[in-house]
Design an enzyme around this catalytic site. Structure first.
Site, PDB file in Angstrom:
ATOM      1  N   ASP A  89       0.875  -1.175   0.000  1.00 41.17           N
ATOM      2  CA  ASP A  89       0.000   0.000   0.000  1.00 41.17           C
ATOM      3  C   ASP A  89       0.907   1.218   0.000  1.00 41.17           C
ATOM      4  O   ASP A  89       1.604   1.479   0.979  1.00 41.17           O
ATOM      5  CB  ASP A  89      -0.881   0.031   1.254  1.00 41.17           C
ATOM      6  CG  ASP A  89      -1.936  -1.070   1.250  1.00 41.17           C
ATOM      7  OD1 ASP A  89      -2.291  -1.526   0.154  1.00 41.17           O
ATOM      8  OD2 ASP A  89      -2.401  -1.452   2.330  1.00 41.17           O
TER       9      ASP A  89
ATOM     10  N   ASP B 145     -13.888  -3.940  -2.333  1.00 41.49           N
ATOM     11  CA  ASP B 145     -13.805  -3.687  -0.892  1.00 41.49           C
ATOM     12  C   ASP B 145     -15.224  -3.757  -0.356  1.00 41.49           C
ATOM     13  O   ASP B 145     -16.141  -3.150  -0.932  1.00 41.49           O
ATOM     14  CB  ASP B 145     -13.229  -2.293  -0.609  1.00 41.49           C
ATOM     15  CG  ASP B 145     -11.783  -2.149  -1.072  1.00 41.49           C
ATOM     16  OD1 ASP B 145     -11.117  -3.178  -1.260  1.00 41.49           O
ATOM     17  OD2 ASP B 145     -11.330  -0.998  -1.242  1.00 41.49           O
TER      18      ASP B 145
END
Length: 271
Positions: free
Chosen positions: A11, A134
């Site tokens: 990330d 998500d």
């Protein structure tokens, strides 16, 4: 049977013009984990099957993905490499694949314009297009299409969230997974926001449900904390790949250690 894959996730955010890998809990409280290129190189050497590189500030801030970092990382890494974050157009995909990525991951842009998935798959091939989903548990059962029984026997449906988990959109994650498969996605990267960064284990109920409902590979993401969690993700969750970030970044468990453990328990992995 295809070997199950272990995928470290980087990330990445931009810190005063320097790219850094960060990791937080449920996408907030981010802490620094190092230089993305160095980490990518380390993971390749340690036996990772693939890498996922998410520019986590690209979507919310509308910033294009960091092409220079992708190019530098691609030079050092010899395993397949997926890049996501802020991808909104065919031009974005072309730029990222040209910079050295093998696949792109589309999330927010796919939800806002599902035909984008079809167009991208038609141009670049399904094997290049990963749709990241998500999702978060929603206990208002009247709004969900696919009701999933949780570990404790309670029921919920999983709602798709976008913009790095910040905005719920009222779409059922199982329905959406089936839809993106129809549109030509080659793979699904499934993150349960209820588990992201918690180290409590992958969200087995939703991972299993989506794995059973689609015919394309599903990557489980969110919650890995132990070797057992990977075993559960593959065997109980029926995932094709398991992704993790913090346990690899901070050297809590090694990739090879996980693979040896899985092989001992009868899970087929590439050693």
């Amino acid at each position: 049977m295809l070997a199950k894959r272990i995928i470290p996730c980087l990330d990445v955010t931009l810190d005063e013009s320097e790219a850094r890998v960060v990791k937080g809990v449920e996408f907030v409280n981010l802490r620094d984990a190092g230089d993305p290129v160095e980490l990518a190189k380390r993971y390749d050497e340690e036996g990772a099957d693939e890498l996922v590189f998410l520019d986590i500030t690209a979507s919310p801030e509308g910033r294009r993905t960091m092409i220079d970092v992708i190019e530098r990382t691609a030079e050092q890494v010899f395993i397949p490499f997926t890049v996501g974050g802020g991808i909104k157009s065919i031009e974005d995909i072309n730029t990222i694949l040209s910079a050295g990525a093998d696949k792109v991951s589309i999330n927010t842009a796919a939800v806002k314009n599902p035909e984008f998935v079809r167009e991208a798959a038609d141009i670049f091939g399904s094997q290049c297009i990963v749709v990241a989903i998500d999702c978060r548990r929603n206990f208002d059962l009247s709004k969900g299409e696919y009701i999933v029984e949780l570990e404790d026997g309670t029921k919920a449906w999983y709602e798709v969230v976008i913009y790095g988990g910040r905005k719920p959109v009222g779409i059922d994650a199982v329905w959406w997974a089936k839809r993106v498969e129809e549109l030509g996605a080659g793979e699904i990267l499934l993150t349960s926001m209820n588990r992201d960064g918690t180290k409590d284990g992958f969200d087995i109920p939703i991972t299993r449900k989506i794995s059973e409902e689609v015919n394309i590979p599903v990557i489980a993401s969110g919650g890995a904390g132990t070797k057992e969690h990977f075993y559960e993700g593959f065997v109980e969750g029926k995932a094709d790949a398991c992704l993790a970030a913090s346990i690899f970044h901070y050297r809590e468990i090694g990739i090879r250690e996980i693979k040896e453990y899985l092989a001992e328990r009868g899970v087929q992995v590439r050693l």
